[in-house]
Write an enzyme that holds these catalytic residues in place. Structure first.
Site, mmCIF file in Angstrom:
data_model
loop_
_atom_site.group_PDB
_atom_site.id
_atom_site.type_symbol
_atom_site.label_atom_id
_atom_site.label_comp_id
_atom_site.label_asym_id
_atom_site.label_seq_id
_atom_site.Cartn_x
_atom_site.Cartn_y
_atom_site.Cartn_z
ATOM 1 N N TYR A 1 0.565 -1.230 0.049
ATOM 2 C CA TYR A 1 0.157 -0.141 0.161
ATOM 3 C C TYR A 1 0.365 0.937 -0.025
ATOM 4 O O TYR A 1 0.480 2.382 -0.736
ATOM 5 C CB TYR A 1 -0.727 -0.117 1.102
ATOM 6 C CG TYR A 1 -2.006 -0.337 1.278
ATOM 7 C CD1 TYR A 1 -2.131 -1.787 0.854
ATOM 8 C CD2 TYR A 1 -3.933 -0.360 1.177
ATOM 9 C CE1 TYR A 1 -3.156 -2.981 0.779
ATOM 10 C CE2 TYR A 1 -4.790 -1.009 0.818
ATOM 11 C CZ TYR A 1 -4.843 -2.630 0.943
ATOM 12 O OH TYR A 1 -5.967 -3.433 1.106
ATOM 13 N N LYS B 1 3.531 -15.398 3.314
ATOM 14 C CA LYS B 1 3.855 -15.845 2.063
ATOM 15 C C LYS B 1 5.482 -16.440 2.412
ATOM 16 O O LYS B 1 6.552 -15.798 1.345
ATOM 17 C CB LYS B 1 3.549 -15.162 0.749
ATOM 18 C CG LYS B 1 3.745 -16.459 -0.545
ATOM 19 C CD LYS B 1 2.074 -17.215 -0.600
ATOM 20 C CE LYS B 1 2.776 -18.032 -2.177
ATOM 21 N NZ LYS B 1 2.271 -19.009 -2.041
ATOM 22 N N ASP C 1 -2.144 -18.601 1.011
ATOM 23 C CA ASP C 1 -2.738 -19.171 0.021
ATOM 24 C C ASP C 1 -3.902 -20.063 1.075
ATOM 25 O O ASP C 1 -5.061 -20.483 1.134
ATOM 26 C CB ASP C 1 -2.109 -20.387 -0.711
ATOM 27 C CG ASP C 1 -0.594 -20.313 -0.480
ATOM 28 O OD1 ASP C 1 -0.395 -20.778 0.316
ATOM 29 O OD2 ASP C 1 -0.349 -20.784 -1.447
ATOM 30 N N ASP D 1 -6.166 -7.249 4.527
ATOM 31 C CA ASP D 1 -7.567 -6.569 3.381
ATOM 32 C C ASP D 1 -7.752 -7.808 3.192
ATOM 33 O O ASP D 1 -9.307 -7.961 3.021
ATOM 34 C CB ASP D 1 -6.999 -6.024 2.707
ATOM 35 C CG ASP D 1 -7.787 -5.202 1.290
ATOM 36 O OD1 ASP D 1 -8.746 -5.183 2.360
ATOM 37 O OD2 ASP D 1 -8.111 -5.632 0.478
ATOM 38 N N ASP E 1 -12.133 -9.823 4.503
ATOM 39 C CA ASP E 1 -13.358 -9.361 3.825
ATOM 40 C C ASP E 1 -13.631 -11.006 3.460
ATOM 41 O O ASP E 1 -15.211 -11.194 3.260
ATOM 42 C CB ASP E 1 -13.412 -8.929 2.076
ATOM 43 C CG ASP E 1 -12.905 -7.674 1.452
ATOM 44 O OD1 ASP E 1 -13.265 -6.721 3.483
ATOM 45 O OD2 ASP E 1 -13.613 -7.362 1.106
HETATM 46 C C1 IPM Z 1 -10.755 -1.575 3.814
HETATM 47 C C2 IPM Z 1 -10.753 -1.019 2.493
HETATM 48 C C3 IPM Z 1 -9.609 0.114 1.996
HETATM 49 C C4 IPM Z 1 -8.236 -0.684 2.254
HETATM 50 C C5 IPM Z 1 -9.432 1.220 1.052
HETATM 51 C C6 IPM Z 1 -10.814 1.164 1.250
HETATM 52 C C7 IPM Z 1 -8.299 1.527 0.274
HETATM 53 O O1 IPM Z 1 -10.674 -1.759 1.213
HETATM 54 O O2 IPM Z 1 -10.751 -1.059 4.845
HETATM 55 O O3 IPM Z 1 -10.112 -2.753 3.659
HETATM 56 O O4 IPM Z 1 -8.083 -1.835 0.871
HETATM 57 O O5 IPM Z 1 -7.544 -0.282 3.380
HETATM 58 MG MG MG Z 2 -10.795 -3.823 2.264
#
Ligand code: IPM
Ligand code: MG
Length: 359
Positions: free
Chosen positions: A141, A191, A223, A247, A251
């Site tokens: 990032y 990794k 993975d 990240d 999710d």
């Molecule tokens: C999160 C989001 C952010 C990230 C984006 C919006 C920059 O996906 O907070 O998980 O990747 O950190």
């Molecule tokens: Mg995210």
């Protein structure tokens, strides 16, 4: 107690869910006799719509002079063609840096009432209670150099993953300390079979672990961790990982427990804590009044806990959410087949009602 908080509704569904989160915050403050001092500022696309900076100086200033920041979401396709440093997301990344928020805590809990909402079988997801500790200020990032260079047709894009020992060590310590308050297990995800960053990561994490007797450390490649997360999510306690892996895995954890819309997060470690639901701005459903405000509401609980040490208040919010789920209320994102769904505002009101009912 006086709670000085900057509110950054942001983009997409951000304003809708933040509005409900603030109503819940007000209800809990009222119930416990706290005073709120709230300031609203702009970030992301909302700031770009009225200026040229996704993180205007007066937003930074307000954030730095409050005790905590509550954010909704950033991201708006209207600005996708902007250069990277002017995109809405760049505002959030800069804010994390300005606040020194290097430790991103992302709990994923399967509420008992939601065992049927997961795409996984109830017996697999039942009892899931994990905490992703994501390093937030390093890795791909932020690494330099980064660019897209060359002439169309033969352009080359570059991103850089870098991690220094101090950055690895400070996030590792956050994970070990948290594990001691939980089930004493840290899984470090990397990794290391391919990446130098991960080799160093594993070495430093292993070294740190020696200072936390009683905490059991294990390592897994990312993975393989992704696979295990869907096969046996309840085995996970604290998951320690770098920025990008965190990240992605967070999710996935949202999917596992029924909806990303339920996940809260705390970005701490700096002078001022930043609190953001894990879901994004969801432009496809923005303005429809159907977004799930529970991620933002549970984010308020994390703020009360981590920035204000108000554990009872945090628990009040969490039990209110749990009660509302047990009563069967759902927003569209996690309503089961044949189950009705309620709006963002209705869901927020249910939580507020439940908080008031505790008296
Ligand atoms: C999160 C989001 C952010 C990230 C984006 C919006 C920059 O996906 O907070 O998980 O990747 O950190
Ligand atoms: Mg995210």
């Amino acid at each position: 107690m006086l709670l000085k908080i900057t509110i950054l509704p942001g983009d997409g569904i951000g304003p809708e869910v933040t509005e409900q989160a603030v109503l819940v915050l007000q209800a809990v403050a009222e119930g416990f006799g706290h005073q709120l001092q709230l300031r609203h500022r702009k970030i992301g696309g909302a700031a770009l719509a009225i200026g040229e900076d996704p993180l205007p100086p007066d937003t930074i200033q307000a954030c730095l002079s409050s005790a905590a920041v509550l954010m909704g979401a950033v991201g708006n396709p209207a600005f996708d063609h902007y250069p990277n440093h002017l995109r809405p997301e760049a505002g959030l990344l800069r804010l994390r840096t300005e606040l020194g928020a290097f430790a991103n805590l992302r709990p994923a809990i399967c509420f008992p009432a939601l065992e049927q909402s997961s795409p996984l079988r109830a017996d697999i997801v039942r009892g899931t209670d994990l905490m992703i500790v994501r390093e937030l200020l390093g890795g791909l990032y932020f690494g330099e150099p980064r660019s897209i260079a060359g002439v169309p047709g033969s352009r080359v894009a570059t991103n850089t993953m870098t991690y220094g020992e101090p950055a690895i060590e400070r996030i590792a310590r956050v994970a070990f300390v948290l594990a001691r308050k939980r089930r004493n297990k840290v899984l470090s995800v990397d990794k290391a079979n391919v990446l130098e960053c991960s080799r160093l990561w594993r070495e430093v994490v292993t070294r740190c672990a020696k200072d936390y007797s009683g905490v059991q450390l294990s390592h897994m490649y990312v993975d393989s961790a992704a696979m295990s997360l869907v096969q046996r999510p309840k085995d996970f306690d604290v998951v320690l990982t770098e920025n990008m892996f965190g990240d992605i895995l967070s999710d996935q954890a949202g999917g596992v427990v029924g909806s990303l819309g339920l996940l809260a997060s705390a970005s701490i470690g700096g002078a001022v804590g930043l609190y953001e639901p894990v879901h994004g701005s969801a432009p496809d459903i923005a303005g429809k009044g159907i977004a799930n405000p529970l991620g933002a509401i549970l984010t308020v609980a994390l703020m009360l806990r981590h920035s204000f040490q108000l554990e009872q208040e945090a628990l009040r919010v969490e039990s209110a959410v749990s009660a509302v789920l047990t009563q069967g209320w759902r927003t569209a994102d996690f309503a089961g087949k044949g189950q009705g769904s309620i709006s963002t505002i209705e869901m927020g009101s249910k939580v507020v009602e439940s908080i008031r009912a505790f008296k």
